[in-house]
Design a protein around this motif. Structure first.
Motif, PDB file in Angstrom:
ATOM      1  N   SER A 139     -54.126 116.222  31.483  1.00  0.00           N
ATOM      2  CA  SER A 139     -54.269 115.852  30.073  1.00  0.00           C
ATOM      3  C   SER A 139     -52.899 115.554  29.502  1.00  0.00           C
ATOM      4  CB  SER A 139     -54.941 116.979  29.267  1.00  0.00           C
ATOM      5  OG  SER A 139     -54.115 118.138  29.254  1.00  0.00           O
ATOM      6  N   ASP A 140     -52.892 114.771  28.452  1.00  0.00           N
ATOM      7  CA  ASP A 140     -51.602 114.447  27.840  1.00  0.00           C
ATOM      8  C   ASP A 140     -51.322 115.416  26.711  1.00  0.00           C
ATOM      9  OD1 ASP A 140     -53.354 113.702  25.897  1.00  0.00           O
ATOM     10  OD2 ASP A 140     -52.991 111.537  26.097  1.00  0.00           O
ATOM     11  N   THR A 141     -50.278 115.151  25.940  1.00  0.00           N
ATOM     12  CA  THR A 141     -49.891 116.059  24.851  1.00  0.00           C
ATOM     13  C   THR A 141     -50.924 116.099  23.740  1.00  0.00           C
ATOM     14  OG1 THR A 141     -48.627 114.247  23.870  1.00  0.00           O
ATOM     15  CG2 THR A 141     -47.431 115.771  25.302  1.00  0.00           C
ATOM     16  N   GLN A 142     -51.781 115.088  23.696  1.00  0.00           N
ATOM     17  CA  GLN A 142     -52.823 115.048  22.671  1.00  0.00           C
ATOM     18  C   GLN A 142     -54.156 115.581  23.184  1.00  0.00           C
ATOM     19  OE1 GLN A 142     -52.935 110.962  21.474  1.00  0.00           O
ATOM     20  NE2 GLN A 142     -50.883 110.992  20.515  1.00  0.00           N
ATOM     21  N   LYS A 143     -54.115 116.197  24.353  1.00  0.00           N
ATOM     22  CA  LYS A 143     -55.310 116.812  24.948  1.00  0.00           C
ATOM     23  C   LYS A 143     -56.390 115.793  25.268  1.00  0.00           C
ATOM     24  CE  LYS A 143     -53.373 120.809  24.296  1.00  0.00           C
ATOM     25  NZ  LYS A 143     -52.790 121.573  25.427  1.00  0.00           N
ATOM     26  N   ASN A 144     -56.001 114.572  25.563  1.00  0.00           N
ATOM     27  CA  ASN A 144     -56.959 113.538  25.909  1.00  0.00           C
ATOM     28  C   ASN A 144     -57.064 113.417  27.431  1.00  0.00           C
ATOM     29  OD1 ASN A 144     -57.422 112.855  23.187  1.00  0.00           O
ATOM     30  ND2 ASN A 144     -55.621 111.502  23.181  1.00  0.00           N
ATOM     31  N   GLY A 145     -58.203 112.932  27.906  1.00  0.00           N
ATOM     32  CA  GLY A 145     -58.360 112.677  29.322  1.00  0.00           C
ATOM     33  C   GLY A 145     -57.521 111.477  29.763  1.00  0.00           C
ATOM     34  N   LEU A 146     -57.273 111.395  31.073  1.00  0.00           N
ATOM     35  CA  LEU A 146     -56.420 110.349  31.617  1.00  0.00           C
ATOM     36  C   LEU A 146     -57.252 109.127  32.005  1.00  0.00           C
ATOM     37  CD1 LEU A 146     -54.361 112.700  31.743  1.00  0.00           C
ATOM     38  CD2 LEU A 146     -53.553 111.707  33.897  1.00  0.00           C
ATOM     39  N   SER A 147     -56.780 107.968  31.572  1.00  0.00           N
ATOM     40  CA  SER A 147     -57.363 106.712  32.041  1.00  0.00           C
ATOM     41  C   SER A 147     -56.626 106.277  33.308  1.00  0.00           C
ATOM     42  CB  SER A 147     -57.234 105.639  30.953  1.00  0.00           C
ATOM     43  OG  SER A 147     -55.860 105.348  30.718  1.00  0.00           O
ATOM     44  N   LEU A 148     -57.096 105.155  33.883  1.00  0.00           N
ATOM     45  CA  LEU A 148     -56.411 104.642  35.073  1.00  0.00           C
ATOM     46  C   LEU A 148     -54.971 104.269  34.753  1.00  0.00           C
ATOM     47  CD1 LEU A 148     -56.577 103.777  38.040  1.00  0.00           C
ATOM     48  CD2 LEU A 148     -57.378 101.526  37.264  1.00  0.00           C
ATOM     49  N   LEU A 149     -54.747 103.726  33.553  1.00  0.00           N
ATOM     50  CA  LEU A 149     -53.390 103.396  33.134  1.00  0.00           C
ATOM     51  C   LEU A 149     -52.538 104.656  33.010  1.00  0.00           C
ATOM     52  CD1 LEU A 149     -51.446 101.173  32.234  1.00  0.00           C
ATOM     53  CD2 LEU A 149     -52.302 101.484  29.880  1.00  0.00           C
ATOM     54  N   ASP A 150     -53.135 105.736  32.490  1.00  0.00           N
ATOM     55  CA  ASP A 150     -52.411 107.003  32.404  1.00  0.00           C
ATOM     56  C   ASP A 150     -52.024 107.514  33.790  1.00  0.00           C
ATOM     57  OD1 ASP A 150     -52.644 107.049  29.640  1.00  0.00           O
ATOM     58  OD2 ASP A 150     -54.591 108.062  29.723  1.00  0.00           O
TER      59      ASP A 150
END
Length: 359
Positions: free
Chosen positions: A68-79
């Motif tokens: 997860s990123d700093t915003q607690k979002n799931g990762l996309s392929l780009l991430d």
């Protein structure tokens, strides 16, 4: 007793070259290899780096629920691509990180290739130097384990180079030829011709062991001095009692010394050249024909083959090939010798062949 202890101590100090670690032989033995252009090497490095990047992206994407990123979002392929590029480049963003997809795309498309190029320029040469030495040591070890029935040429001057050219023209693979010489420029020429080279004196038994003389099928002694040729022949015969030794000598009076030292065949270079010079005065075309016969890769050449069952019992003068001589019991006999009026199985014929038709 003191002498025995001293001998054992000296034996430990003067270890055999062949018993030394392979890495210590890199500056002495050269295994030929194809040299790629710098652009090819750089392209290969970039392709490997991109392959590793894609592998990391695939691993992260399969297990994307664990990130997860700093915003607690799931990762996309780009991430996942972004995470892989930052991780592999050891950048490790903490307080400042791209947030928008545009910024991350720029990081992937532009910044990451620049990082790869920077790493190639910064450490590529050092890494290549270390890996080249390791690869060379590995090649030397492999070569020493499998080299058998090869030809060792001791001395890569004019005679040695001509001998190698004749062997290669007679369809002997360059990989089956090992050159021993002390001259760096001569070794460089041999290496550029695709030959394995060993730096050292042919009179040193340890250098000859390093060239695997003890496993050689034939040995060519092409030293520049007659006394050196005699000593090299003695050393080679002691290490390889079954190998065929062909030695060149400048003066005819030294020919018997080479025979006594163990040479199976000798060539007197000064007398041979003198005869050709004398013949050229009256019949230069004869010299031209001799040169043609001595050049195995063009025109006519002298070949050797076994007698076939159909030819046994017949005369060597009545064969389809032009026969010059017959080898029987390791002895060369002229074609008009009464002993070989009838061919036998096991005989070998020396005949004139056409190199162009063979090719």
């Amino acid at each position: 007793m003191v002498r025995g202890r001293l001998r054992r101590r000296l034996g430990r100090i003067n270890r055999s070259l062949a018993d030394q670690p392979v890495h210590s032989l890199v500056d002495r033995v050269e295994i030929p290899h194809e040299v790629a252009s710098p652009w090819v090497r750089i392209t290969k490095r970039i392709v490997i780096a991109m392959g590793v990047l894609c592998a990391v992206v695939l691993i992260v994407y399969i297990d994307r629920d664990g990130y997860s990123d700093t915003q607690k979002n799931g990762l996309s392929l780009l991430d996942c691509f972004y995470y892989a590029t930052v991780s592999l480049s050891t950048t490790g963003y903490g307080d400042i990180a791209p947030i928008t997809e545009t910024a991350r795309l720029v990081n992937i498309v532009i910044i990451t290739p620049l990082r790869v190029a920077f790493l190639i320029v910064l450490i590529g040469t050092t890494v290549e130097t270390l890996t080249t030495e390791s690869r060379q040591a590995f090649k030397i070890q492999q070569w020493r384990n499998k080299v058998r029935n090869h030809t060792v040429v001791i001395g890569y001057g004019t005679k040695g180079r001509t001998a190698v050219a004749a062997m290669v023209g007679d369809e002997i693979a360059p990989a089956d030829i090992v050159v021993v010489d002390e001259n760096p420029s001569a070794l460089e020429r041999a290496k550029s011709a695709g030959l394995v080279t060993v730096r050292g004196s042919g009179t040193d038994s340890e250098v000859l062991r390093l060239a695997s003389v003890q496993h050689a099928k034939s040995i060519i002694v092409a030293a520049n001095r007659d006394d050196t040729a005699v000593l090299v022949t003695l050393t080679a015969r002691e290490l390889a009692p079954k190998a065929k030794i062909i030695a060149a000598v400048r003066e005819a009076e030294n020919q018997h010394l080479l025979r006594q030292s163990g040479a199976d065949s000798t060539v007197v270079t000064s007398e041979t050249a003198g005869r050709l010079l004398g013949i050229a005065v009256q019949t230069p075309s004869v010299v031209e024909m001799m040169e043609d016969l001595l050049t195995p890769d063009a025109g006519f050449a002298i070949g050797e083959r076994e007698v076939t069952p159909k030819e046994a019992g017949g005369s060597p003068r009545h064969q389809s090939d032009i026969v010059l001589g017959v080898v029987r019991n390791q002895k060369l006999l002229r074609v008009d010798d009464p002993e070989v009026d009838a061919l036998e199985l096991g005989d070998r014929l020396l005949f004139i062949r056409s190199a162009d038709s063979d090719r």
